[in-house]
Design a protein around this motif. Structure first.
Motif, PDB file in Angstrom:
ATOM      1  N   GLU A   1      31.731  -3.732 -25.674  1.00 32.95           N
ATOM      2  CA  GLU A   1      31.466  -2.305 -25.894  1.00 32.95           C
ATOM      3  C   GLU A   1      32.483  -1.423 -25.176  1.00 32.95           C
ATOM      4  N   GLU A   2      32.919  -1.867 -24.003  1.00 39.64           N
ATOM      5  CA  GLU A   2      33.934  -1.109 -23.248  1.00 39.64           C
ATOM      6  C   GLU A   2      35.293  -1.150 -23.945  1.00 39.64           C
ATOM      7  N   GLU A   3      35.700  -2.366 -24.304  1.00 40.12           N
ATOM      8  CA  GLU A   3      37.055  -2.566 -24.832  1.00 40.12           C
ATOM      9  C   GLU A   3      37.176  -2.286 -26.329  1.00 40.12           C
ATOM     10  N   LEU A   4      36.137  -2.649 -27.053  1.00 45.02           N
ATOM     11  CA  LEU A   4      36.224  -2.542 -28.513  1.00 45.02           C
ATOM     12  C   LEU A   4      35.413  -1.370 -29.062  1.00 45.02           C
ATOM     13  N   GLY A   5      34.717  -0.693 -28.170  1.00 41.61           N
ATOM     14  CA  GLY A   5      33.921   0.465 -28.595  1.00 41.61           C
ATOM     15  C   GLY A   5      32.575   0.048 -29.147  1.00 41.61           C
ATOM     16  N   GLY A   6      31.555   0.813 -28.787  1.00 41.42           N
ATOM     17  CA  GLY A   6      30.195   0.516 -29.256  1.00 41.42           C
ATOM     18  C   GLY A   6      30.086   0.670 -30.758  1.00 41.42           C
ATOM     19  N   GLY A   7      30.522   1.828 -31.239  1.00 41.34           N
ATOM     20  CA  GLY A   7      30.512   2.089 -32.680  1.00 41.34           C
ATOM     21  C   GLY A   7      29.124   2.014 -33.290  1.00 41.34           C
ATOM     22  N   MET A   8      29.121   1.846 -34.588  1.00 41.58           N
ATOM     23  CA  MET A   8      27.862   1.750 -35.330  1.00 41.58           C
ATOM     24  C   MET A   8      27.196   0.412 -35.047  1.00 41.58           C
TER      25      MET A   8
ATOM     26  N   SER B   1      23.552 -19.710 -34.382  1.00 39.80           N
ATOM     27  CA  SER B   1      24.418 -20.115 -35.500  1.00 39.80           C
ATOM     28  C   SER B   1      24.753 -18.910 -36.382  1.00 39.80           C
ATOM     29  N   ILE B   2      23.777 -18.022 -36.557  1.00 36.45           N
ATOM     30  CA  ILE B   2      24.023 -16.801 -37.341  1.00 36.45           C
ATOM     31  C   ILE B   2      25.005 -15.894 -36.593  1.00 36.45           C
ATOM     32  N   LEU B   3      24.793 -15.765 -35.277  1.00 39.28           N
ATOM     33  CA  LEU B   3      25.671 -14.917 -34.459  1.00 39.28           C
ATOM     34  C   LEU B   3      27.112 -15.423 -34.505  1.00 39.28           C
ATOM     35  N   LEU B   4      27.282 -16.720 -34.362  1.00 43.50           N
ATOM     36  CA  LEU B   4      28.630 -17.306 -34.406  1.00 43.50           C
ATOM     37  C   LEU B   4      29.293 -17.046 -35.759  1.00 43.50           C
ATOM     38  N   GLU B   5      28.513 -17.187 -36.804  1.00 39.96           N
ATOM     39  CA  GLU B   5      29.038 -16.954 -38.155  1.00 39.96           C
ATOM     40  C   GLU B   5      29.447 -15.488 -38.338  1.00 39.96           C
ATOM     41  N   LEU B   6      28.592 -14.584 -37.877  1.00 40.90           N
ATOM     42  CA  LEU B   6      28.894 -13.150 -37.982  1.00 40.90           C
ATOM     43  C   LEU B   6      30.133 -12.787 -37.163  1.00 40.90           C
ATOM     44  N   TYR B   7      30.244 -13.397 -35.990  1.00 42.49           N
ATOM     45  CA  TYR B   7      31.389 -13.100 -35.126  1.00 42.49           C
ATOM     46  C   TYR B   7      32.686 -13.636 -35.736  1.00 42.49           C
ATOM     47  N   ARG B   8      32.596 -14.843 -36.298  1.00 47.57           N
ATOM     48  CA  ARG B   8      33.787 -15.415 -36.948  1.00 47.57           C
ATOM     49  C   ARG B   8      34.249 -14.532 -38.104  1.00 47.57           C
ATOM     50  N   LYS B   9      33.287 -14.037 -38.867  1.00 48.04           N
ATOM     51  CA  LYS B   9      33.628 -13.139 -39.989  1.00 48.04           C
ATOM     52  C   LYS B   9      34.244 -11.847 -39.464  1.00 48.04           C
TER      53      LYS B   9
ATOM     54  N   TYR C   1      25.796  -7.593 -36.868  1.00 47.23           N
ATOM     55  CA  TYR C   1      26.312  -8.384 -35.746  1.00 47.23           C
ATOM     56  C   TYR C   1      25.689  -7.937 -34.421  1.00 47.23           C
ATOM     57  N   GLU C   2      25.685  -6.631 -34.187  1.00 46.50           N
ATOM     58  CA  GLU C   2      25.137  -6.093 -32.932  1.00 46.50           C
ATOM     59  C   GLU C   2      23.641  -6.404 -32.805  1.00 46.50           C
ATOM     60  N   ASN C   3      22.937  -6.288 -33.925  1.00 37.39           N
ATOM     61  CA  ASN C   3      21.499  -6.592 -33.919  1.00 37.39           C
ATOM     62  C   ASN C   3      21.246  -8.071 -33.630  1.00 37.39           C
ATOM     63  N   GLN C   4      22.090  -8.908 -34.212  1.00 37.90           N
ATOM     64  CA  GLN C   4      21.951 -10.356 -34.002  1.00 37.90           C
ATOM     65  C   GLN C   4      22.250 -10.720 -32.547  1.00 37.90           C
ATOM     66  N   ARG C   5      23.251 -10.089 -32.007  1.00 37.96           N
ATOM     67  CA  ARG C   5      23.634 -10.316 -30.605  1.00 37.96           C
ATOM     68  C   ARG C   5      22.482  -9.934 -29.671  1.00 37.96           C
ATOM     69  N   LYS C   6      21.859  -8.804 -29.973  1.00 35.70           N
ATOM     70  CA  LYS C   6      20.713  -8.330 -29.189  1.00 35.70           C
ATOM     71  C   LYS C   6      19.542  -9.308 -29.305  1.00 35.70           C
ATOM     72  N   MET C   7      19.348  -9.830 -30.510  1.00 42.75           N
ATOM     73  CA  MET C   7      18.263 -10.781 -30.762  1.00 42.75           C
ATOM     74  C   MET C   7      18.472 -12.073 -29.956  1.00 42.75           C
TER      75      MET C   7
END
Length: 200
Positions: free
Chosen positions: A95-102, A34-42, A106-112
Motif C-alpha cells: 500500500e505504501e509503495e504501490l498505492g492503496g487505490g481501489m 491458492s486464489i490469492l496466489l493466482e490473483l497476484y500472478r495475474k 485481489y485486495e479483498n482476497q488478501r484481507k480474507m
C-alpha cells in the motif's frame, strides 16, 4: 445449549473438536491462498512456474519425528505467527509503495487470507494450551525479514514469496493437524493405562 454440551465434554473431546475446527480453517485457508496466489500472478503478470529460490522466510526449528505433540504445535504456531507478521508487513509495504487505490478482488482476497490466518492462529493457540495446560508463549519474531526490498520488482517478488510462505505453512498445518486425532487417542490410551496401573 452449546455451552452445556461443551461442559460435558472431556478434555480429549474438546481437543478433538478444536483439531477438527483448526483443520477445517486450515483447509479453507489453503483454498483461499491458492486464489490469492493466482490473483497476484495475474496482477503482476507472473507465470505459475515462477521459481522463488531464496529459501524459507519463516524461521523455526527443523521438523523431527522426535518432537512431541506440544513441540509440533508450538513450531506450527510460531511459523503461522511469523507468516501473519510477514503478511501484515507485505500488505503495508504494497500500500505504501504501490498505492492503496481501489479495493478490488485481489485486495479483498488478501484481507480474507489475513483474517483466516488469524483465526487459524487462535485455534492453534487453543490447542497449544490444551497440550501444555499453560498460557501460550509468544514466539520471537527476531530476525524476520520485515523490512522488505527496496526496488519495485524485488518488492513484488518479496510479496509473492510471502504469499507462497503462507501457502506452504498452511499445507504444513493441515498435515500436522490431520495427524493429531490419532496422537490424542494414543495419549489417552497411555494415560488410561498408567491410571489403571497406579490403581493396582
Amino acid at each position: 445449549m452449546a455451552a452445556r454440551r461443551t461442559r460435558g465434554m472431556t478434555g480429549s473431546d474438546l481437543s478433538r473438536a478444536t483439531v477438527a475446527r483448526a483443520t477445517a480453517i486450515a483447509e479453507q485457508l489453503r483454498y483461499e491462498c491458492s486464489i490469492l496466489l493466482e490473483l497476484y500472478r495475474k496482477k503482476e503478470s507472473f507465470t505459475a512456474d515462477l521459481l522463488v529460490t531464496d529459501g524459507r522466510l519463516v524461521s523455526v526449528p527443523p521438523p523431527s519425528s522426535q518432537l512431541d505433540t506440544r513441540d509440533k504445535l508450538w513450531r506450527l504456531h510460531s511459523a503461522l505467527l511469523q507468516c501473519r507478521s510477514l503478511l501484515e508487513r507485505a500488505i503495508t509495504k504494497e500500500e505504501e509503495e504501490l498505492g492503496g487505490g481501489m479495493k478490488g478482488e485481489y485486495e479483498n482476497q488478501r484481507k480474507m487470507v489475513k483474517g483466516r490466518l488469524s483465526l487459524l492462529l487462535i485455534n492453534t493457540g487453543e490447542l497449544l494450551k490444551t497440550a501444555d495446560g499453560a498460557a501460550v508463549l509468544t514466539p520471537s519474531l527476531e530476525g524476520l525479514e520485515l523490512d522488505g526490498p527496496t526496488t519495485l520488482f524485488e518488492l513484488k517478488l518479496w510479496v509473492y514469496r510471502i504469499f507462497k510462505e503462507v501457502d506452504y505453512w498452511t499445507k504444513t498445518a493441515i498435515t500436522i493437524l490431520q495427524a493429531l486425532p490419532s496422537v490424542i487417542d494414543k495419549e489417552r490410551v497411555r494415560s488410561t493405562r498408567s491410571t489403571r496401573s497406579t490403581r493396582r
